[in-house]
Every structure is written in C-alpha cells, then in structure tokens.
Enzyme design. Structure first.
Site, mmCIF file in Angstrom:
data_model
loop_
_atom_site.group_PDB
_atom_site.id
_atom_site.type_symbol
_atom_site.label_atom_id
_atom_site.label_comp_id
_atom_site.label_asym_id
_atom_site.label_seq_id
_atom_site.Cartn_x
_atom_site.Cartn_y
_atom_site.Cartn_z
ATOM 1 N NE ARG A 129 32.842 -17.560 20.195
ATOM 2 C CZ ARG A 129 32.788 -16.614 21.115
ATOM 3 N NH1 ARG A 129 33.121 -16.880 22.362
ATOM 4 N NH2 ARG A 129 32.405 -15.393 20.806
ATOM 5 C CE LYS A 162 24.356 -16.377 16.967
ATOM 6 N NZ LYS A 162 25.698 -16.859 16.600
ATOM 7 C CD GLU A 189 29.502 -16.707 12.942
ATOM 8 O OE1 GLU A 189 28.351 -16.258 12.842
ATOM 9 O OE2 GLU A 189 30.255 -16.891 11.967
ATOM 10 C CG HIS A 190 28.715 -17.863 20.036
ATOM 11 N ND1 HIS A 190 29.201 -18.887 20.814
ATOM 12 C CD2 HIS A 190 28.997 -16.713 20.710
ATOM 13 C CE1 HIS A 190 29.750 -18.386 21.916
ATOM 14 N NE2 HIS A 190 29.652 -17.074 21.870
ATOM 15 C CB SER A 191 28.138 -20.684 13.685
ATOM 16 O OG SER A 191 27.588 -21.288 12.535
#
Length: 400
Positions: A129, A162, A189-191
C-alpha cells in the site's frame, strides 16, 4: 565440312531442339485434375489467410496506437494544452468510454486481456500500500471481506523507521516470511513492489491504491502535523526531534510559497520523502532509479510495471469503479465488495485528518510543474482503471 553440309547439320540440331522444346509429356487425366484442385485450394487458403492477417493488423494498429505505455494511447502530456478541448473529460469514466469508442478501440476491448490475475502462480494478494491513499480504509474492507469470502488477512508490524529502498536481503527475508503464510490470504504493508520470481517464489496477485499526487502530498503535510499523529510518531521513534510551533501552524499553501526546506521544496534534486511524495516509488520497486522524484524514466518504468504486474490499481476518488473492478477481476477475494462497503461506508472511512485544500494560483502552478510526471502516472493509472471497468461492464451501461 562444306557450307551446305554445315547448314544441314544446324537445321537438324534446331529440329531436335524444337522437338524437345515443344514435346508434350502425357499425364494421366486424374493427375491433371488433382493438380488443378491443389492450385485452386492453395489460392483459396492464401486469400483467406491474407484477409485474416489484414484484419489482425488493423486490430493491432488500433490497440497499439500510439504509446507503448499508455492506457488509452494518450499520455498526460498529450491531454494537456491545446488537446484539452478535444478530450476535456478524458480522465473520467465517460470521457474514457467516448475516447475508446471514437478511436475504434471499444470494439476490441476484452476484459481477459486486461486481467493479470490469471498470471499469478500463487493464490495470495500482495497489497504493498501507498501512504495517504486510503490504505487503512482498504485494509479494513479486506478484513471484512475475508470473513465473508473465506481468506485470511495479514499486516506487518509497524517499524520505527525504514529506508526508502529495500536491499535484496530485505526482499529475500520478506518473501521467505510470506511463503509461510496460509493461502488464500492477503498481506498488507507499506512496501515497494517486490519481484517474487527473482527470489524463486511464485508470483502473487498485486493490488494497490493511488490518489491525485498533489492532494496526496497536501494530506500528508497536515496528517504529520496533527498533534495525535505526531505524538504517536514520537512514541515509535524517541530519537525524532520535537518541532517548533511554526512547524504545526504554517499552512501548506504558505509553506510552498516560502519554499520551506525540505518539506515544501518539490524539485527532483530534493531527496526528502518524509511526505511520501514519490507516487511511483512503491509501484516501481527497489532499484535506485525508482527513488527519482518526478522523473520521466521512472514514470515509464512504473507504467510498464503497473501494466504487466498489477491486477488492479484503484482509487477511493472513484470508489464505485474501483470496487466494481476488484469484484470483476479478483472475484475470489472481492466478491460482494460494493454491498459490504456501502452497507456502512462510514465504518471504512478511517484515519482522515480534515485540512485546508486551497491553493493559490502560483502555488498550484508550481506544484503542477513539479509533479508533472507523477501526475501523468496517476492519470495513466486512472485511465487503465476506467478501461478495465468498461471492458468488464460495457454491456451494462448503454447510456454512456
């Protein structure tokens, strides 16, 4: 040899030559008929094949015009300036439909060709996301749909901090962990986008959500200055410095006017990404080129990635279309999504911070210039979404 003898010899040679030249070799009648039939058949099949090839070439000419990475054969630059009058609503569902119809593409529009879900080798959704695109609302909806449609939803633990890119070791660690999850399932996940096949794992179903890049960065600006949000950030990262009163009180409009660094300087050389201004980053991947802000090269790579890898990239800015496309292209997970969402839409509108969206003309002009390729990417994604919707539901809305 005398002259007469020489002439006689030459005449005999000519007679022999003519005899061979004009001699008819007899063929059986049945063989002649067979050869004639073969000739007629070959001519017929060549005609049919040529006609079919001509039709296919015309079809491909329509489908591939004129940009390799453009959802409608138009890029954001093509629909600006003097072209805006011709396609004044090209970035709406109705405008997209009319454009496809007027260019002959509607006839050949096929939902199967726009659906990447069957290409997945793993019954698993990877939702990497983007920030400030309503991802928490989508996560809540996914959790609710999991209860109805029989799949599990997982979310990563929030990390204190991160880096903007993941190393290959980080990617490997992530896919190793995800491989341990049950299936069917959704992981959120924010990825950045991860190429699972590069790590010798099957390809999942990729989805995401986007938002107008300028509205996205305005939302992030006020979100990070909300007292409760800032306090939560301090708790997760105690080393973060406390900001001044000016930091909280300055409007986004004024911040941009003053070019307050690093928050409100939006040039390609500013490495700042605390407001998640890089729309392309999560959709592009973990290559260094993906970190470039408002880069044409990065935009084209991201367009290609969206087109080839993502099943659906939607937007809450067009909720009904997004949910309808998810239902049509990933039915196992999103069946009945619209009914569930509209039964209690307020329940799914979470993590919002009210803020002023007004922009002075000079500020808006600066932002549109600074985000030109990010905006083009956003428009490309929305055009692709509308194209997917029209392909799946074109028989259901004749009014268009």
């Amino acid at each position: 040899m005398s002259l007469n003898a020489e002439r006689s010899y030459k005449m005999k040679l000519r007679d022999v030559e003519n005899a061979f030249k004009y001699r008819r070799i007899p063929y059986p009648k049945r063989s002649v008929e067979l050869i004639a039939l073969l000739a007629i058949s070959c001519t017929f099949f060549l005609f049919m094949h040529t006609n079919k090839l001509n039709s296919r070439l015309k079809e491909m000419e329509v489908k591939l015009q004129p940009s390799e990475f453009s959802a409608l054969g138009l890029t954001g630059n093509h629909i600006s300036g003097h072209d805006a009058g011709k396609h004044d609503d090209i970035n709406t569902l109705h405008g997209t439909y009319q454009y496809l119809k007027s260019t002959g593409q509607l006839e050949y529009l096929d939902a199967a060709q726009l659906n990447n879900t069957p290409k997945a080798d793993w019954d698993f959704i990877f939702y990497n996301r983007l920030e400030k695109t309503g991802s928490q609302s989508m996560t809540r909806l996914i959790n609710r749909l999991g209860e109805e449609n029989g799949f599990e939803a997982f979310r990563n633990i929030v990390r204190p901090a991160k880096t903007i890119l993941h190393t290959e070791e980080d990617e490997q660690d992530l896919v190793d962990q995800l491989s341990q999850l049950p299936s069917p399932a959704v992981y959120v996940e924010h990825s950045n986008w991860v190429n699972f096949t590069k790590h010798e794992y099957p390809t999942p179903i990729y989805i995401n959500m986007v938002r107008d890049p300028i509205q996205k960065v305005i939302s992030a600006y006020y979100y990070q200055r909300h007292p409760l949000v800032f306090a939560q950030t301090l708790m997760r990262n105690p080393k973060k410095k406390m900001e001044t009163k000016k930091f909280f009180d300055t409007s986004f409009n004024e911040c941009v006017k003053q070019r307050m660094a690093p928050y409100c300087v939006f040039d390609s050389h500013n490495p700042y990404n605390g407001d998640w201004r890089r729309l392309s980053l999560h959709l592009c991947g973990n290559s260094e080129i993906c970190t470039h802000f408002n880069s044409e090269v990065t935009m084209q790579i991201t367009k290609m990635n969206v087109e080839r890898e993502y099943a659906v990239v939607g937007s809450w800015e067009d909720t009904n279309v997004t949910l309808a496309v998810l239902e049509a292209y990933i039915p196992k997970y999103f069946s009945n999504a619209r009914t569930v969402y509209y039964s209690d839409s307020e329940k799914f509108n979470i993590n919002t911070v009210s803020h002023d969206t007004h922009l002075d003309e000079d500020v808006e002009a600066y932002l549109r210039s600074s985000f030109s390729f990010e905006i083009e990417l956003y428009l490309f994604i929305m055009q692709r979404l509308y194209k997917q919707y029209i392909a799946a539901y074109k028989d259901e809305f004749p009014a268009l």
